[in-house]
Write a protein that holds these residues in place. Structure first.
Motif, PDB file in Angstrom:
ATOM      1  N   LEU A  27       0.810  -1.216   0.000  1.00 11.40           N
ATOM      2  CA  LEU A  27       0.000   0.000   0.000  1.00 11.40           C
ATOM      3  C   LEU A  27       0.845   1.269   0.000  1.00 11.40           C
ATOM      4  N   MET A  28       2.076   1.186   0.471  1.00  9.60           N
ATOM      5  CA  MET A  28       2.929   2.377   0.494  1.00  9.60           C
ATOM      6  C   MET A  28       3.384   2.791  -0.901  1.00  9.60           C
ATOM      7  N   VAL A  29       3.128   1.971  -1.892  1.00 12.54           N
ATOM      8  CA  VAL A  29       3.425   2.353  -3.268  1.00 12.54           C
ATOM      9  C   VAL A  29       2.390   3.358  -3.760  1.00 12.54           C
ATOM     10  N   ILE A  30       1.138   3.210  -3.325  1.00 11.59           N
ATOM     11  CA  ILE A  30       0.087   4.105  -3.811  1.00 11.59           C
ATOM     12  C   ILE A  30      -0.318   5.178  -2.801  1.00 11.59           C
ATOM     13  N   HIS A  31      -0.044   4.965  -1.529  1.00  9.07           N
ATOM     14  CA  HIS A  31      -0.486   5.922  -0.510  1.00  9.07           C
ATOM     15  C   HIS A  31       0.103   7.318  -0.695  1.00  9.07           C
ATOM     16  N   PRO A  32       1.428   7.510  -0.764  1.00 11.27           N
ATOM     17  CA  PRO A  32       1.951   8.865  -0.928  1.00 11.27           C
ATOM     18  C   PRO A  32       1.508   9.564  -2.219  1.00 11.27           C
ATOM     19  N   PRO A  33       1.470   8.884  -3.367  1.00 12.43           N
ATOM     20  CA  PRO A  33       0.974   9.600  -4.548  1.00 12.43           C
ATOM     21  C   PRO A  33      -0.469  10.094  -4.384  1.00 12.43           C
ATOM     22  N   LEU A  34      -1.316   9.293  -3.751  1.00 12.06           N
ATOM     23  CA  LEU A  34      -2.695   9.735  -3.541  1.00 12.06           C
ATOM     24  C   LEU A  34      -2.760  10.914  -2.581  1.00 12.06           C
ATOM     25  N   ILE A  35      -1.980  10.864  -1.530  1.00 11.70           N
ATOM     26  CA  ILE A  35      -1.974  11.959  -0.558  1.00 11.70           C
ATOM     27  C   ILE A  35      -1.467  13.255  -1.198  1.00 11.70           C
ATOM     28  N   PHE A  36      -0.377  13.170  -1.961  1.00  7.90           N
ATOM     29  CA  PHE A  36       0.171  14.375  -2.574  1.00  7.90           C
ATOM     30  C   PHE A  36      -0.698  14.872  -3.734  1.00  7.90           C
ATOM     31  N   LEU A  37      -1.445  13.994  -4.375  1.00  5.70           N
ATOM     32  CA  LEU A  37      -2.412  14.447  -5.370  1.00  5.70           C
ATOM     33  C   LEU A  37      -3.520  15.234  -4.676  1.00  5.70           C
ATOM     34  N   PHE A  38      -3.959  14.747  -3.525  1.00  7.92           N
ATOM     35  CA  PHE A  38      -4.945  15.481  -2.738  1.00  7.92           C
ATOM     36  C   PHE A  38      -4.389  16.844  -2.311  1.00  7.92           C
ATOM     37  N   TYR A  39      -3.147  16.881  -1.860  1.00  7.70           N
ATOM     38  CA  TYR A  39      -2.519  18.154  -1.502  1.00  7.70           C
ATOM     39  C   TYR A  39      -2.501  19.106  -2.701  1.00  7.70           C
ATOM     40  N   SER A  40      -2.231  18.568  -3.873  1.00  5.75           N
ATOM     41  CA  SER A  40      -2.201  19.398  -5.081  1.00  5.75           C
ATOM     42  C   SER A  40      -3.573  19.985  -5.373  1.00  5.75           C
ATOM     43  N   PHE A  41      -4.610  19.175  -5.199  1.00  3.05           N
ATOM     44  CA  PHE A  41      -5.961  19.693  -5.406  1.00  3.05           C
ATOM     45  C   PHE A  41      -6.301  20.762  -4.375  1.00  3.05           C
ATOM     46  N   CYS A  42      -5.821  20.603  -3.154  1.00  2.00           N
ATOM     47  CA  CYS A  42      -6.023  21.642  -2.137  1.00  2.00           C
ATOM     48  C   CYS A  42      -5.317  22.938  -2.536  1.00  2.00           C
ATOM     49  N   MET A  43      -4.146  22.807  -3.150  1.00  2.00           N
ATOM     50  CA  MET A  43      -3.432  23.994  -3.626  1.00  2.00           C
ATOM     51  C   MET A  43      -4.212  24.682  -4.751  1.00  2.00           C
ATOM     52  N   VAL A  44      -4.894  23.909  -5.575  1.00  2.00           N
ATOM     53  CA  VAL A  44      -5.729  24.482  -6.638  1.00  2.00           C
ATOM     54  C   VAL A  44      -6.842  25.319  -6.028  1.00  2.00           C
ATOM     55  N   ILE A  45      -7.474  24.789  -5.003  1.00  2.00           N
ATOM     56  CA  ILE A  45      -8.549  25.528  -4.340  1.00  2.00           C
ATOM     57  C   ILE A  45      -8.001  26.810  -3.724  1.00  2.00           C
ATOM     58  N   GLY A  46      -6.837  26.716  -3.075  1.00  2.00           N
ATOM     59  CA  GLY A  46      -6.227  27.909  -2.485  1.00  2.00           C
ATOM     60  C   GLY A  46      -5.823  28.933  -3.528  1.00  2.00           C
ATOM     61  N   ALA A  47      -5.244  28.493  -4.636  1.00  2.00           N
ATOM     62  CA  ALA A  47      -4.827  29.425  -5.684  1.00  2.00           C
ATOM     63  C   ALA A  47      -6.029  30.082  -6.340  1.00  2.00           C
ATOM     64  N   THR A  48      -7.097  29.322  -6.537  1.00  2.00           N
ATOM     65  CA  THR A  48      -8.312  29.893  -7.120  1.00  2.00           C
ATOM     66  C   THR A  48      -8.928  30.927  -6.187  1.00  2.00           C
ATOM     67  N   ALA A  49      -8.940  30.624  -4.901  1.00  2.00           N
ATOM     68  CA  ALA A  49      -9.479  31.574  -3.928  1.00  2.00           C
ATOM     69  C   ALA A  49      -8.626  32.841  -3.871  1.00  2.00           C
ATOM     70  N   LEU A  50      -7.294  32.690  -3.869  1.00  2.00           N
ATOM     71  CA  LEU A  50      -6.423  33.868  -3.851  1.00  2.00           C
ATOM     72  C   LEU A  50      -6.582  34.709  -5.114  1.00  2.00           C
ATOM     73  N   ALA A  51      -6.680  34.066  -6.268  1.00  2.00           N
ATOM     74  CA  ALA A  51      -6.846  34.803  -7.528  1.00  2.00           C
ATOM     75  C   ALA A  51      -8.180  35.536  -7.547  1.00  2.00           C
TER      76      ALA A  51
END
Length: 184
Positions: A150-174
């Motif tokens: 599971l550690m093969v897929i866990h970090p990529p999924l977590i960091f993909l989620f972090y990336s989507f959170c950054m999208v929400i933050g960047a959209t809100a800031l813009a």
């Protein structure tokens, strides 16, 4: 030594293309510029992951956390053993998400420029951690917690989620910036 040089040059290229996307929004929407930028942002992580897969022990991270005796899945999860590997993964995923966000818009929107800035920051932090440093002779072992399938897929999924959170933050800031400045 060659792999370390290639890795650092790819990180430099990724940082420069991210900077160009921020500084030149009119030219950044060009398909060639967008595709080159995403390729540059993803390539340092891919090179590091391939170094773990082929057990290129000339790199310090691979010597510390990898090993020829590890199965393929554990070699991939060994990339998360240090701090630089997950950051390069995050930069790669953030670059891919930013590429999708940019779409075919020309010039690129403010939120995409902010996302390129966030990718640049993650790349700079990983640069400081020196993921492509030459091996120092230190030999380590992979943390037993990373030796699960599971550690093969866990970090990529977590960091993909972090990336989507950054999208929400960047959209809100813009959006907030456009409201404050009075533009649309």
């Amino acid at each position: 030594m060659i792999l370390a040089t290639i890795g650092f040059l790819l990180m430099l290229l990724a940082a420069l293309t991210s900077l160009l996307q921020i500084a030149l929004p009119r030219r950044a929407g060009d398909p060639l510029a967008r595709h080159t930028t995403v390729a540059a942002q993803v390539s340092p992580f891919l090179v590091l992951m391939m170094a773990f897969v082929v057990d290129a022990s000339s790199l310090d991270l691979v010597a510390r956390y990898g090993g020829a005796d590890l199965p393929l899945f554990y070699r991939i999860s060994a990339v998360w053993g240090g701090r630089a590997g997950p950051l390069l993964l995050w930069a790669a995923l953030l670059g891919l998400v930013t590429w999708f966000m940019a779409g075919r818009s020309n010039p690129i929107p403010l939120e995409v420029r902010l996302l390129h800035g966030m990718t640049l920051i993650v790349l700079c932090i990983s640069w400081i951690l020196a993921p492509f440093a030459a091996a120092t002779g230190a030999v380590g072992t992979l943390n037993p917690l990373l030796q699960t399938d599971l550690m093969v897929i866990h970090p990529p999924l977590i960091f993909l989620f972090y990336s989507f959170c950054m999208v929400i933050g960047a959209t809100a800031l813009a959006t907030l910036f456009c409201i404050l400045v009075g533009t649309s």
